[in-house]
Design an enzyme around this catalytic site. Structure first.
Site, mmCIF file in Angstrom:
data_model
loop_
_atom_site.group_PDB
_atom_site.id
_atom_site.type_symbol
_atom_site.label_atom_id
_atom_site.label_comp_id
_atom_site.label_asym_id
_atom_site.label_seq_id
_atom_site.Cartn_x
_atom_site.Cartn_y
_atom_site.Cartn_z
ATOM 1 N N HIS A 41 15.514 3.092 4.574
ATOM 2 C CA HIS A 41 15.780 2.587 3.219
ATOM 3 C C HIS A 41 14.491 2.796 2.414
ATOM 4 O O HIS A 41 13.397 2.745 2.982
ATOM 5 C CB HIS A 41 16.032 1.084 3.196
ATOM 6 C CG HIS A 41 17.166 0.586 4.030
ATOM 7 N ND1 HIS A 41 17.044 0.311 5.361
ATOM 8 C CD2 HIS A 41 18.433 0.247 3.692
ATOM 9 C CE1 HIS A 41 18.192 -0.155 5.822
ATOM 10 N NE2 HIS A 41 19.056 -0.200 4.838
ATOM 11 N N ASP A 101 11.820 0.272 3.112
ATOM 12 C CA ASP A 101 11.197 0.265 4.448
ATOM 13 C C ASP A 101 9.880 1.023 4.440
ATOM 14 O O ASP A 101 8.952 0.669 5.154
ATOM 15 C CB ASP A 101 12.070 0.971 5.503
ATOM 16 C CG ASP A 101 13.482 0.450 5.559
ATOM 17 O OD1 ASP A 101 13.693 -0.714 5.197
ATOM 18 O OD2 ASP A 101 14.365 1.224 5.989
HETATM 19 C C1 XLS Z 1 23.320 -3.672 7.972
HETATM 20 C C2 XLS Z 1 23.477 -2.228 7.958
HETATM 21 C C3 XLS Z 1 22.299 -1.466 7.382
HETATM 22 C C4 XLS Z 1 22.709 -0.067 7.070
HETATM 23 C C5 XLS Z 1 21.812 0.643 6.128
HETATM 24 O O1 XLS Z 1 24.066 -4.391 8.619
HETATM 25 O O2 XLS Z 1 23.776 -1.806 9.238
HETATM 26 O O3 XLS Z 1 21.228 -1.505 8.258
HETATM 27 O O4 XLS Z 1 22.842 0.701 8.220
HETATM 28 O O5 XLS Z 1 21.661 -0.036 4.937
#
Ligand code: XLS
Ligand code: NI
Ligand code: NI
Length: 436
Positions: A100, A103
């Site tokens: 993301h 991140d």
């Molecule tokens: C959250 C999601 C997130 C997505 C990406 O539950 O799994 O991590 O994979 O935003």
């Protein structure tokens, strides 16, 4: 150069009898399975968020994780993380990653500062990618953590939030182009509602589709077309999320005419939260030719939330890999470890050990699934089960040669229907033979 894992060299395949914890016991990257190397089948990716930013805190407890990349300033930490992340990828021999926007780079005090930080960090990431040959499986914009997304991003009641989200998506696509991203994910963490009393559901969903169409248009404009993916999840953080499961999300994709550009990114733990098995979700996606990529993890059936555990259940990975083999592979998607170490696994080396466990579990799943396919285990079962459609009246039904009247004539002559037992217990027991 600093090394963050000084005690561990590149992890090698040593076979299942090895006593070395930093070795693969089942994942052998170049081993050929059904004509393709294991690494081509599996296309593993490491998730930046769980691996680099998760600190082990939970609603009842403080951070537990020891992370030696923490530095004086957020930007210095972010740079260390890039170094450490590529060390992890290289040592694991994993060729893809996912992140993301928040991140990788600190948000700073303004959107402008955030974007500048992203530019600086992605320069560094790009250098590392060029140096190692590691590729970007997908990136995404985090449009759920900041308080501004309280009521959603594209589905927010506030147009300024929509605009902010749009800016993040534009930046996400710019960096996808810069880093050669193969897919781009939308997970609508807060695209849902808290109360229907004040919600215009249709308006909110129209707006989500608007943002997706803007993303397609912008990708075309900049000449960069990643495979767009929607990641379904039924709840958490929202009480009710619009992309509830694969079937609901496909209805959305079809309603708004997005089939050409969008497929699904399916996560194991989200499937179980929706009350489905993972293989159910993969199979639904395949019915629509929309299986894009997977987020590999597992939930805990005793807990009702997204625990994002590393996958260690070979029954589940076998059935998931079977779906992927039936799909003809997962590329340009991959198997992204959307998984985090448990709070009690707080050492740096646990990051490697956890990925080794996940990779070995998927390798076992792949081998078992390949054997099931080579033996035509499920094919034979299904051929036998649907045999009445192979000839006679069944063949005519599926050739669309019958109607209610002709079938009534037939049924009047053949009302003594005989069924065959499924012998399902025997089937499950024979399936077990492939898992060990
Ligand atoms: C959250 C999601 C997130 C997505 C990406 O539950 O799994 O991590 O994979 O935003
Ligand atoms: Ni996910
Ligand atoms: Ni999740």
């Amino acid at each position: 150069m600093t090394t963050y894992f000084p005690n561990v060299d590149k992890i090698q395949y040593e076979g299942k009898l090895t006593a070395n914890p930093f070795a693969f016991r089942h994942y052998n990257a170049d081993e050929i399975v059904m004509g393709k190397s294991m690494k081509e089948h599996l296309r593993f990716a490491v998730a930046y968020w769980h691996t680099m930013t998760q600190d082990g805190s939970d609603p009842f407890g403080n951070p537990t994780n020891i992370r030696t990349w923490e530095a004086e300033t957020p930007m210095a930490t972010a740079k260390n993380r890039v170094e450490a992340f590529f060390e992890i990828l290289t040592k694991l021999g994993v060729e893809y990653f996912c992140f993301h926007d928040i991140d990788i780079a600190p948000e700073g005090d303004s959107l402008e500062e955030f974007f500048a930080n992203i530019d600086e960090i992605t320069d560094l990431i790009k250098e590392k990618m060029d140096e190692t040959g590691i590729k970007l499986l997908w990136n995404t914009a985090n449009m759920f953590s900041d308080p501004r997304f309280n009521n959603g991003a594209a589905s927010s009641n506030n147009a300024e939030v929509f605009a902010y989200a749009a800016a993040q998506v534009k930046k996400g696509l710019d960096i996808s182009k810069k880093l050669g991203g193969q897919n781009y994910v939308f997970w609508g963490g807060r695209e849902g509602y808290e109360s229907l009393l004040n919600t215009d559901m249709k308006f909110e969903q129209d707006n989500i589709a608007r943002l997706f169409k803007m993303a397609i248009a912008y990708g075309e404009k900049i000449g960069h077309k990643p495979q767009f993916l929607i990641e379904p999840k039924p709840k958490e953080p929202s009480k009710h999320q619009y992309d509830f499961d694969a079937a609901t999300t496909m209805a959305f994709i079809q309603k708004y005419g997005l089939e050409g550009d969008f497929k699904l990114n399916l996560e194991a733990n989200h499937a179980t939260l929706a009350g489905h098995t993972f293989e159910h979700e993969l199979n639904v996606a395949r019915c629509y030719d929309a299986l894009g990529s997977i987020d590999a993890n597992q939930g805990d059936t005793l807990l009702g939330w997204d625990t994002d555990e590393f996958p260690t259940n070979i029954y589940d990975t076998t059935l998931a890999m079977y779906e992927i083999l039936e799909n003809g592979g997962i590329a340009p998607g991959g198997i992204n470890f959307d998984s985090k170490v448990r709070r009690s696994s707080f050492e740096m080396d646990d990051l490697l050990l956890a990925h080794i466990a996940g990779m070995d579990t998927f390798a076992r799943g792949l081998k078992a699934a390949a054997a099931l396919k080579e033996d035509r285990f499920f094919d034979e079962l299904k051929e036998k089960r649907y045999a009445t459609y192979q000839e006679g009246i069944g063949a005519k039904i599926v050739a669309d040669k019958e109607d209610l009247e002709t079938l009534t004539d037939y049924a009047l002559q053949h009302d003594d229907v005989k069924l065959e037992s499924s012998h399902l217990e025997m089937v499950k027991s024979r399936l077990n033979d492939y898992l060990v």
